[in-house]
Design a protein around this motif. Structure first.
Motif, PDB file in Angstrom:
ATOM      1  N   ARG A 180      35.360  71.888  66.907  1.00 13.60           N
ATOM      2  CA  ARG A 180      36.830  71.698  67.639  1.00 13.60           C
ATOM      3  C   ARG A 180      37.630  70.951  66.853  1.00 13.60           C
ATOM      4  NH1 ARG A 180      36.751  68.943  72.243  1.00 13.60           N
ATOM      5  NH2 ARG A 180      34.874  67.904  71.586  1.00 13.60           N
ATOM      6  N   LEU A 181      37.059  69.956  65.811  1.00 12.40           N
ATOM      7  CA  LEU A 181      37.730  69.193  64.865  1.00 12.40           C
ATOM      8  C   LEU A 181      37.127  69.062  63.698  1.00 12.40           C
ATOM      9  CD1 LEU A 181      40.085  66.975  64.948  1.00 12.40           C
ATOM     10  CD2 LEU A 181      38.320  65.313  65.530  1.00 12.40           C
ATOM     11  N   ARG A 182      37.581  69.191  62.302  1.00 13.92           N
ATOM     12  CA  ARG A 182      37.098  68.864  61.175  1.00 13.92           C
ATOM     13  C   ARG A 182      37.098  67.546  60.983  1.00 13.92           C
ATOM     14  NH1 ARG A 182      39.945  73.278  61.113  1.00 13.92           N
ATOM     15  NH2 ARG A 182      38.524  75.348  60.104  1.00 13.92           N
ATOM     16  N   VAL A 183      36.110  66.737  60.557  1.00 14.49           N
ATOM     17  CA  VAL A 183      36.292  65.475  60.278  1.00 14.49           C
ATOM     18  C   VAL A 183      35.497  65.564  58.870  1.00 14.49           C
ATOM     19  CG1 VAL A 183      35.094  63.089  60.699  1.00 14.49           C
ATOM     20  CG2 VAL A 183      35.760  64.754  62.619  1.00 14.49           C
ATOM     21  N   LEU A 184      36.346  64.810  57.869  1.00 13.59           N
ATOM     22  CA  LEU A 184      36.134  64.720  56.374  1.00 13.59           C
ATOM     23  C   LEU A 184      36.175  63.269  56.133  1.00 13.59           C
ATOM     24  CD1 LEU A 184      35.843  66.106  53.491  1.00 13.59           C
ATOM     25  CD2 LEU A 184      38.737  66.251  53.686  1.00 13.59           C
ATOM     26  N   GLY A 185      35.189  62.930  55.152  1.00 14.39           N
ATOM     27  CA  GLY A 185      35.480  61.364  54.508  1.00 14.39           C
ATOM     28  C   GLY A 185      35.979  61.749  53.243  1.00 14.39           C
ATOM     29  N   VAL A 186      36.435  60.688  52.577  1.00 10.81           N
ATOM     30  CA  VAL A 186      36.903  60.424  51.246  1.00 10.81           C
ATOM     31  C   VAL A 186      36.375  59.215  50.776  1.00 10.81           C
ATOM     32  CG1 VAL A 186      38.703  60.511  49.734  1.00 10.81           C
ATOM     33  CG2 VAL A 186      38.843  61.898  51.738  1.00 10.81           C
ATOM     34  N   ASP A 187      35.312  59.258  50.076  1.00 12.59           N
ATOM     35  CA  ASP A 187      34.711  58.102  49.351  1.00 12.59           C
ATOM     36  C   ASP A 187      35.692  57.735  48.330  1.00 12.59           C
ATOM     37  OD1 ASP A 187      33.103  55.923  48.637  1.00 12.59           O
ATOM     38  OD2 ASP A 187      31.563  57.118  47.860  1.00 12.59           O
ATOM     39  N   THR A 188      36.190  56.446  48.551  1.00 11.75           N
ATOM     40  CA  THR A 188      37.459  55.974  47.605  1.00 11.75           C
ATOM     41  C   THR A 188      37.140  54.590  46.811  1.00 11.75           C
ATOM     42  OG1 THR A 188      38.949  56.970  49.306  1.00 11.75           O
ATOM     43  CG2 THR A 188      39.965  55.630  47.761  1.00 11.75           C
ATOM     44  N   ARG A 189      37.597  54.812  45.503  1.00 13.26           N
ATOM     45  CA  ARG A 189      37.421  53.498  44.603  1.00 13.26           C
ATOM     46  C   ARG A 189      36.046  53.080  44.651  1.00 13.26           C
ATOM     47  NH1 ARG A 189      42.054  50.144  45.717  1.00 13.26           N
ATOM     48  NH2 ARG A 189      40.905  49.282  47.328  1.00 13.26           N
ATOM     49  N   ASP A 190      34.951  53.957  44.740  1.00 11.09           N
ATOM     50  CA  ASP A 190      33.698  53.471  44.757  1.00 11.09           C
ATOM     51  C   ASP A 190      32.764  54.081  43.773  1.00 11.09           C
ATOM     52  OD1 ASP A 190      31.513  52.287  46.272  1.00 11.09           O
ATOM     53  OD2 ASP A 190      31.739  53.683  48.003  1.00 11.09           O
ATOM     54  N   ASP A 191      31.698  53.528  43.647  1.00 10.80           N
ATOM     55  CA  ASP A 191      30.375  53.920  42.831  1.00 10.80           C
ATOM     56  C   ASP A 191      29.697  55.107  43.526  1.00 10.80           C
ATOM     57  OD1 ASP A 191      28.373  53.691  40.410  1.00 10.80           O
ATOM     58  OD2 ASP A 191      27.228  53.575  42.381  1.00 10.80           O
ATOM     59  N   THR A 244      32.255  65.272  52.501  1.00 14.30           N
ATOM     60  CA  THR A 244      32.836  64.004  51.965  1.00 14.30           C
ATOM     61  C   THR A 244      33.252  64.449  50.572  1.00 14.30           C
ATOM     62  OG1 THR A 244      31.462  62.469  53.398  1.00 14.30           O
ATOM     63  CG2 THR A 244      32.558  61.766  51.292  1.00 14.30           C
ATOM     64  N   LEU A 245      34.418  63.956  50.150  1.00 15.80           N
ATOM     65  CA  LEU A 245      35.067  64.283  49.054  1.00 15.80           C
ATOM     66  C   LEU A 245      34.850  62.893  48.258  1.00 15.80           C
ATOM     67  CD1 LEU A 245      38.264  65.905  49.830  1.00 15.80           C
ATOM     68  CD2 LEU A 245      35.979  66.817  49.256  1.00 15.80           C
ATOM     69  N   PHE A 246      35.035  62.780  46.802  1.00 18.76           N
ATOM     70  CA  PHE A 246      34.709  61.681  46.238  1.00 18.76           C
ATOM     71  C   PHE A 246      36.138  61.414  45.147  1.00 18.76           C
ATOM     72  CE2 PHE A 246      33.172  59.390  42.276  1.00 18.76           C
ATOM     73  CZ  PHE A 246      32.634  58.224  42.828  1.00 18.76           C
ATOM     74  N   ASP A 247      36.562  59.974  45.447  1.00 24.62           N
ATOM     75  CA  ASP A 247      38.014  59.975  44.733  1.00 24.62           C
ATOM     76  C   ASP A 247      37.881  58.592  44.115  1.00 24.62           C
ATOM     77  OD1 ASP A 247      40.444  59.812  44.151  1.00 24.62           O
ATOM     78  OD2 ASP A 247      41.147  59.620  46.144  1.00 24.62           O
ATOM     79  N   ARG A 248      37.036  58.507  42.839  1.00 26.65           N
ATOM     80  CA  ARG A 248      36.688  57.128  42.356  1.00 26.65           C
ATOM     81  C   ARG A 248      38.384  56.475  41.843  1.00 26.65           C
ATOM     82  NH1 ARG A 248      33.034  54.212  39.152  1.00 26.65           N
ATOM     83  NH2 ARG A 248      31.561  55.923  39.307  1.00 26.65           N
ATOM     84  N   ASP A 249      39.165  57.362  41.695  1.00 22.17           N
ATOM     85  CA  ASP A 249      40.459  56.893  41.107  1.00 22.17           C
ATOM     86  C   ASP A 249      41.480  56.610  42.227  1.00 22.17           C
ATOM     87  OD1 ASP A 249      39.264  56.717  38.503  1.00 22.17           O
ATOM     88  OD2 ASP A 249      39.855  58.856  38.255  1.00 22.17           O
ATOM     89  N   GLN A 250      40.987  56.690  43.289  1.00 22.63           N
ATOM     90  CA  GLN A 250      42.123  56.699  44.545  1.00 22.63           C
ATOM     91  C   GLN A 250      43.201  57.470  44.470  1.00 22.63           C
ATOM     92  OE1 GLN A 250      42.350  52.221  44.796  1.00 22.63           O
ATOM     93  NE2 GLN A 250      44.186  52.461  43.684  1.00 22.63           N
ATOM     94  N   GLU A 251      43.206  58.710  44.283  1.00 20.55           N
ATOM     95  CA  GLU A 251      44.172  59.790  44.000  1.00 20.55           C
ATOM     96  C   GLU A 251      44.926  59.899  45.181  1.00 20.55           C
ATOM     97  OE1 GLU A 251      43.826  62.954  41.385  1.00 20.55           O
ATOM     98  OE2 GLU A 251      41.869  62.365  40.881  1.00 20.55           O
ATOM     99  N   LEU A 252      44.081  60.144  46.463  1.00 19.83           N
ATOM    100  CA  LEU A 252      44.609  60.536  47.751  1.00 19.83           C
ATOM    101  C   LEU A 252      45.297  59.213  48.308  1.00 19.83           C
ATOM    102  CD1 LEU A 252      45.038  62.351  50.265  1.00 19.83           C
ATOM    103  CD2 LEU A 252      42.897  61.954  50.830  1.00 19.83           C
ATOM    104  N   LEU A 253      44.577  58.192  48.254  1.00 14.29           N
ATOM    105  CA  LEU A 253      45.050  56.848  48.731  1.00 14.29           C
ATOM    106  C   LEU A 253      46.544  56.584  48.194  1.00 14.29           C
ATOM    107  CD1 LEU A 253      44.369  54.230  50.462  1.00 14.29           C
ATOM    108  CD2 LEU A 253      43.599  53.291  48.521  1.00 14.29           C
ATOM    109  N   SER A 254      46.882  56.661  46.832  1.00 14.52           N
ATOM    110  CA  SER A 254      48.013  56.659  46.509  1.00 14.52           C
ATOM    111  C   SER A 254      48.854  57.473  46.725  1.00 14.52           C
ATOM    112  CB  SER A 254      47.825  56.637  44.574  1.00 14.52           C
ATOM    113  OG  SER A 254      47.108  55.519  44.290  1.00 14.52           O
ATOM    114  N   ALA A 255      48.496  58.819  46.706  1.00 18.57           N
ATOM    115  CA  ALA A 255      49.652  60.055  47.115  1.00 18.57           C
ATOM    116  C   ALA A 255      49.829  59.769  48.709  1.00 18.57           C
ATOM    117  CB  ALA A 255      48.792  61.428  47.003  1.00 18.57           C
ATOM    118  N   LEU A 256      49.093  59.087  49.371  1.00 20.72           N
ATOM    119  CA  LEU A 256      49.666  58.660  50.781  1.00 20.72           C
ATOM    120  C   LEU A 256      50.545  57.547  50.776  1.00 20.72           C
ATOM    121  CD1 LEU A 256      45.988  59.302  52.466  1.00 20.72           C
ATOM    122  CD2 LEU A 256      48.269  60.619  53.151  1.00 20.72           C
ATOM    123  N   GLY A 257      50.675  56.758  49.692  1.00 20.58           N
ATOM    124  CA  GLY A 257      51.665  55.646  49.724  1.00 20.58           C
ATOM    125  C   GLY A 257      50.974  54.457  50.147  1.00 20.58           C
TER     126      GLY A 257
END
Length: 184
Positions: A100-111, A128-141
Motif C-alpha cells: 500500500r505504501l513504498r518505504v525507501l531509505g537513503v543512507d546519507t553521508r555515511d560509510d 535503500t539507496l546510498f548517498d555518500r555525497d548527500q546529493e538528495l539532502l542538498s537537493a531538498l534544501g
C-alpha cells in the motif's frame, strides 16, 4: 503493535566501520526493483528532485523524480542519533503497509559498511539507496538529518525535518500526507 515503541531499539549503541563493502557480507537491504511497481502516478510526475542514486543492493541507479507515491523516503545515516531511533520504525512502517505504501531509505553521508552493519543489527531490510555525497539532502534544501519525505499518489511531497519521529507522529504524517492508514 504499531504504537508500542521498542526501548531496546532506542538504546542501540553506535556502529563504527570504515572501508569498502565487504564482499563476504551480503547487503541487508531489499533490491530496489520493487520501487518501479505500478502506481497511480506516471514516472517523472512527482515534485521530487531530479537526482539519481545507486541502490545499496546491486548498485542500479534510481532516479528520485521517477519514484511514485504513495511513498515515504527516509534520509538517514548510521552516525546520526535521531536516525538510529527512527530507522527501525521505518522498517516497521514498511512491514505494516506492504503493498500500500513504498518505504525507501537513503543512507546519507555515511560509510557503506557502517550503514549495512547498523541495518543488519536492527533488521532493516527495506530498499535503500546510498548517498555518500548527500546529493538528495542538498537537493531538498536541507543541511542536517533526519529528513523524511512523504509523497502522495499525485506526486506532491511534504518534507519533515526535526526530532526523530515516533510511531504515533509517523503514522499521523503518513495518513495526512500519503492517504495511507497504518495498521498492524
Amino acid at each position: 503493535m504499531w504504537l508500542v515503541p521498542s526501548v531496546a531499539l532506542l538504546l542501540a549503541a553506535c556502529t563504527t566501520s570504515v572501508g569498502t563493502p565487504d564482499p563476504e557480507r551480503p547487503s541487508p537491504f531489499a533490491d530496489c526493483a520493487i520501487l518501479a511497481a505500478a502506481s497511480s502516478s506516471p514516472p517523472g510526475s512527482s515534485d521530487l528532485p531530479d537526482v539519481s542514486l545507486p541502490c545499496f543492493t546491486g548498485g542500479a541507479q534510481v532516479r528520485i523524480s521517477d519514484l511514485r507515491g504513495p511513498a515515504v523516503i527516509n534520509l538517514w545515516g548510521s552516525w546520526c542519533g535521531p536516525c538510529r531511533q527512527e530507522l527501525p520504525l521505518m522498517q516497521e512502517l514498511a512491514d505494516a503497509t506492504s503493498g500500500r505504501l513504498r518505504v525507501l531509505g537513503v543512507d546519507t553521508r555515511d560509510d557503506r559498511d557502517a550503514g549495512a552493519s547498523f541495518a543488519a543489527d536492527h533488521g532493516v531490510t527495506m530498499p535503500t539507496l546510498f548517498d555518500r555525497d548527500q546529493e538528495l539532502l542538498s537537493a531538498l534544501g536541507r543541511a542536517s538529518l533526519p529528513v523524511t519525505v512523504f509523497l502522495d499518489a499525485q506526486g506532491k511531497q511534504f518534507v519533515y525535518t526535526g526530532k526523530a519521529l515516533d510511531k504515533l507522529t509517523l503514522g499521523t504524517l503518513v495518513r495526512t500526507h500519503t492517504g495511507v492508514t497504518v495498521t498492524g
